[in-house]
Design an enzyme around this catalytic site. Structure first.
Site, PDB file in Angstrom:
ATOM      1  N   HIS A 170       0.816  -1.008   0.041  1.00 57.26           N
ATOM      2  CA  HIS A 170       0.136   0.244  -0.111  1.00 57.26           C
ATOM      3  C   HIS A 170       1.180   1.383   0.431  1.00 57.26           C
ATOM      4  CE1 HIS A 170      -2.798  -2.490   2.726  1.00 57.26           C
ATOM      5  NE2 HIS A 170      -2.393  -3.517   0.973  1.00 57.26           N
TER       6      HIS A 170
ATOM      7  N   ARG B 167      -6.908   4.553 -10.280  1.00 57.01           N
ATOM      8  CA  ARG B 167      -7.098   2.880  -8.809  1.00 57.01           C
ATOM      9  C   ARG B 167      -7.765   3.493  -7.939  1.00 57.01           C
ATOM     10  NH1 ARG B 167      -0.838   4.599  -9.201  1.00 57.01           N
ATOM     11  NH2 ARG B 167       0.178   2.555 -10.733  1.00 57.01           N
TER      12      ARG B 167
ATOM     13  N   ARG C 178     -10.434   1.793 -12.928  1.00 55.57           N
ATOM     14  CA  ARG C 178     -10.475   0.507 -12.744  1.00 55.57           C
ATOM     15  C   ARG C 178     -10.950   0.837 -11.482  1.00 55.57           C
ATOM     16  NH1 ARG C 178      -4.150  -1.866 -11.231  1.00 55.57           N
ATOM     17  NH2 ARG C 178      -5.452  -0.957  -9.429  1.00 55.57           N
TER      18      ARG C 178
ATOM     19  N   ASN D 276       2.717  -5.812 -15.376  1.00 57.15           N
ATOM     20  CA  ASN D 276       2.903  -5.371 -13.829  1.00 57.15           C
ATOM     21  C   ASN D 276       2.722  -7.160 -13.532  1.00 57.15           C
ATOM     22  OD1 ASN D 276       4.615  -3.393 -13.982  1.00 57.15           O
ATOM     23  ND2 ASN D 276       2.965  -2.908 -12.205  1.00 57.15           N
ATOM     24  N   ASP D 277       1.507  -7.799 -13.816  1.00 59.29           N
ATOM     25  CA  ASP D 277       1.097  -9.046 -13.347  1.00 59.29           C
ATOM     26  C   ASP D 277       1.376 -10.007 -14.395  1.00 59.29           C
ATOM     27  OD1 ASP D 277       0.292  -9.286 -10.366  1.00 59.29           O
ATOM     28  OD2 ASP D 277      -1.559  -8.107 -10.855  1.00 59.29           O
TER      29      ASP D 277
ATOM     30  N   CYS E  96      -0.757  -0.837 -19.472  1.00 61.87           N
ATOM     31  CA  CYS E  96      -0.322  -0.114 -17.750  1.00 61.87           C
ATOM     32  C   CYS E  96       0.846  -0.835 -17.606  1.00 61.87           C
ATOM     33  CB  CYS E  96      -2.255   0.297 -17.660  1.00 61.87           C
ATOM     34  SG  CYS E  96      -1.669   0.510 -15.814  1.00 61.87           S
TER      35      CYS E  96
END
Length: 747
Positions: free
Chosen positions: A364, A471, A507, A629-630, A677
């Protein structure tokens, strides 16, 4: 302490106090202390080893070994019995040292005459400072009383070391917290910053390790523990309606605060001659040492609870609260073991940089740091024990490096780097309003990532054409209860207002994995990154999804609205989520609310499986955004939180670029808008290659738009595509060397 009595222990500590109060130089004090300990313990040898660097111990004083070996005998961490005591932070007590595991004979010391060995780690709150050793000719194991007494003495030696009582010539006797230190961690947020340390939790300084009056010290301890217990009980009362996880933590606090064993050990330490503060810190140091050895996550959390509770007790005893009286410097670099998103947001943009001892690239805190564009370095071991408030510090978020109290050479080089970055930003400002068109006429759209209202001014200053990813989970993460729908309507409305008509892609809630809501019941998952997260949570908890969709529709208030669902792994998940959107729109129509002027609904492609979905999915989805990223971590089976593997896999690997190419082709067949992204979108070389593979929209942090645009404006994508194709045909694993060679020719 031949008889092991408490009075002898206090007597020795009294003599140590005299040594500490003397005007002797550091070496003379050490020599006096080793003599005192050997005399009191009835042993022929007492030696003190201190660290000269993070991996090397040096014999700094001895009574009984060869005097010429002082400052000459050195051991690596883990080498010999002394090195093993330091490495594992464990006592070694053996009647026959030469036959003990790990023994190393050092002829220059003359220790072959001594059979018995007792080694005690000298440490303070997880910081390894050295090793205290006693030896004797007799083959005997030291008693439990003797071991305990020497642990108390080691605690005082640690405090004296911290207070600079042993400063002298040589690296091992150099003053703590004054040397220039280079610390390596991981990149949480790129960028460079210079400033002065601001400790989120200031160090408690124990200036009186030895008790004047043990009875008074016991009274002080009991009074402080009672105040602590009352405070914990009050926190529990106030949190009865809070989340279960927070209640569990507070229950653990209460259990420890009322622990008879914890209290008894501290009382025994005081009886041996320690002050109340030193007794608490001794227990805390041992808890931290155990934490290093424990692999079980639950036990580590409980030891961390005890560590936090000890900090609270120390602050009560010393009066050194979290507000130490120090003033926040004009250029603060925040240093902490870890920090929550709410606490970080309270500091806001006043921070120049952040350095965390723990943390992670997906935490976070990292998300907030990226939103605030503050350089962040995570996994920086020892930073909280090395740094002091006000220390000069330089943070290189690009390389994951921290320079603490840097020397002039480092300062000059670092400032040159910052100046070059500032010059580059000025050059980028000159192209801010230009369209991003390559030399061969390909036009791209560069948009920014955001998550806070504070991000939105960057829309104009960076030249971003819109927000490619907003986000929405940050508003859920920074509070202790679910936000109200009206609060979300207000926030989303202000975001659209600040965008001044530019497209904003919202998102939906992306929680789970490393983003756990404090008020949601935690799930015990062996691999949370592949578990119950994002769209999976939304579909299983449709009430939360509907509430957020309603807030987005009402916030649009007749304006265009773009919604994107995260972590869609198969077509059915998108269709189910899209059906929820349609139901919500119909419900809002019946309620008489103004509907969006236009509505786009898309998905993030973050798993390889979605790249192979039926073509009908590509026909149906409003747009796709590759979550780089993922996608990269799942494609390469390399956890991006794991420093051992995450850097081994290159975005410009031909296999990954082939996957990107396939996604581009499938979107082209259906005419589906596609963007990329993630961190790689903001890295000029990677962004250039993604553009060459056919991606025309890149979403990145605002500060990256200038560098990416600058390179795109000077490049020919058709030429680069041929360079990439040739490298693939040659069977190269990565196209990076070929691309770099081509770029060098262009300059």
């Amino acid at each position: 302490m031949a008889d092991g009595t408490e009075s002898e222990s206090r007597k020795l500590l009294g003599r140590l106090r005299e040594a500490m109060a003397s005007d002797d130089a550091g070496q003379a004090r050490l020599d006096k202390i080793t003599h005192l300990i050997a005399d009191s313990m009835g042993t022929e040898v007492c030696s003190i080893y201190l660290f000269r660097d993070s991996e090397t111990l040096e014999l700094c004083a001895t009574e009984g070994l060869q005097p010429e070996s002082v400052h000459q005998t050195r051991l690596r961490m883990g080498e010999g019995l002394v090195g093993r005591v330091a490495k594992y932070s464990k006592v070694i007590n053996t009647p026959d040292a030469p036959s003990a595991k790990g023994f190393r004979y050092m002829p220059e010391t003359g220790e072959e005459r001594f059979s018995s060995f007792l080694g005690i780690p000298v440490q303070r709150l997880g910081e390894k400072l050295g090793v205290l050793v006693v030896q004797s000719r007799d083959a005997r194991e030291f008693s439990a009383d003797e071991v305990y007494a020497l642990e108390v003495v080691a605690m005082v030696v640690a405090e004296m070391t911290e207070l600079g009582a042993f400063v002298g010539e040589g690296a091992a006797l150099s003053p703590l917290h004054q040397q220039s230190v280079l610390l390596r961690g991981g990149t949480g947020q790129e960028g460079a910053a210079e400033g002065h340390v601001w400790l989120h939790e200031p160090r408690v300084v124990v200036t009186n390790p030895i008790a004047d009056d043990p009875h008074r010290e016991l009274e002080r301890l009991n009074e402080a523990v009672e105040e602590l217990r009352v405070g914990v009980d009050k926190m529990l009362e106030m949190s009865q309606n809070g989340d279960k996880e927070q209640l569990q933590v507070l229950e653990a606090y209460r259990m420890f605060a009322n622990s008879k064993g914890w209290m008894r050990r501290m009382e025994e330490d005081i009886a041996r001659g320690l002050s109340a503060e030193a007794a608490v810190e001794k227990e805390q140091s041992q808890a931290r040492a155990r934490m290093e050895q424990v692999n079980d996550a639950y036990l580590r959390e409980r030891l961390a609870d005890l560590d936090d509770l000890s900090n609270r007790l120390l602050r009560i005893l010393t009066g050194q609260g979290s507000n130490s009286g120090a003033e926040l410097p004009a250029d603060p670099i925040l240093v902490a073991r870890n920090i929550g998103p709410g606490e970080l947001l309270e500091y806001g943009r006043s921070l120049k940089g952040i350095v965390l001892e723990e943390g992670s690239v997906g935490s976070h805190a990292a998300i907030v740091a990226r939103a605030l564009a503050i350089p962040l370095v995570v996994h920086t071991a020892r930073i909280t024990t090395e740094a002091l408030n006000g220390d000069h510090i330089m943070v290189d978020g690009d390389q994951g490096i921290v320079h603490l109290r840097p020397d002039d050479t480092v300062v000059t080089a670092f400032r040159d780097k910052i100046a070059m970055q500032a010059d580059a930003q000025e050059r980028y400002a000159s192209i801010r309003d230009r369209k991003t068109v390559t030399l061969d006429g390909k036009e791209l759209s560069l948009v920014m990532n955001a998550g806070l209202m504070a991000d939105l001014p960057s829309l104009d200053s960076s030249g971003a054409e819109g927000v490619g990813l907003f986000r929405t989970e940050l508003q859920f993460l920074v509070r202790n209860q679910m936000p109200k729908r009206s609060e979300l309507v207000s926030l989303y409305g202000r975001v659209l207002d600040a965008a001044h008509g530019k497209r904003v892609v919202f998102r939906t809630l992306d929680i789970g994995s490393d983003k756990v809501l404090p008020y949601m019941k935690p799930t015990d998952e062996p691999n949370p990154a592949l578990g119950w997260r994002a769209i999976r949570v939304g579909l299983d908890k449709p009430g939360v999804m509907r509430m957020q969709l309603q807030a987005l529709i009402r916030a649009a208030n007749g304006r265009p609205l773009t919604i994107m669902f995260p972590f869609v792994a198969q077509a059915e998940e998108y269709h189910m989520a899209r059906a929820e959107v349609d139901k919500t729109i119909e419900r809002e129509r019946k309620l008489g609310h103004v509907l969006p002027e236009t509505l786009e609904v898309g998905a993030m492609l973050e798993t390889p499986s979605l790249a192979f979905a039926p073509q009908k999915f590509f026909d149906d989805v409003g747009f796709l955004s590759v979550g780089g990223n993922d996608l990269k971590q799942f494609f390469f089976a390399a956890d991006r939180e794991n420093e051992r593997v995450r850097r081994r896999y290159d975005t410009l690997n031909v296999s990954f670029l082939s996957l990107i190419e396939r996604i581009v082709e499938r979107c082209a067949i259906s005419g589906t808008p596609l963007s990329f992204c993630g961190e790689d979108a903001g890295r000029p070389i990677e962004a250039l290659c993604l553009a060459a593979m056919g991606i025309r929209t890149l979403s990145m942090r605002p500060a990256s738009i200038g560098p990416v645009k600058s390179l795109l404006l000077r490049s020919n994508l058709d030429e680069l595509r041929k360079i990439i194709s040739d490298a693939r045909h040659r069977g190269e694993q990565s196209v990076r060397p070929a691309v770099m060679a081509w770029l060098k020719q262009q300059s």
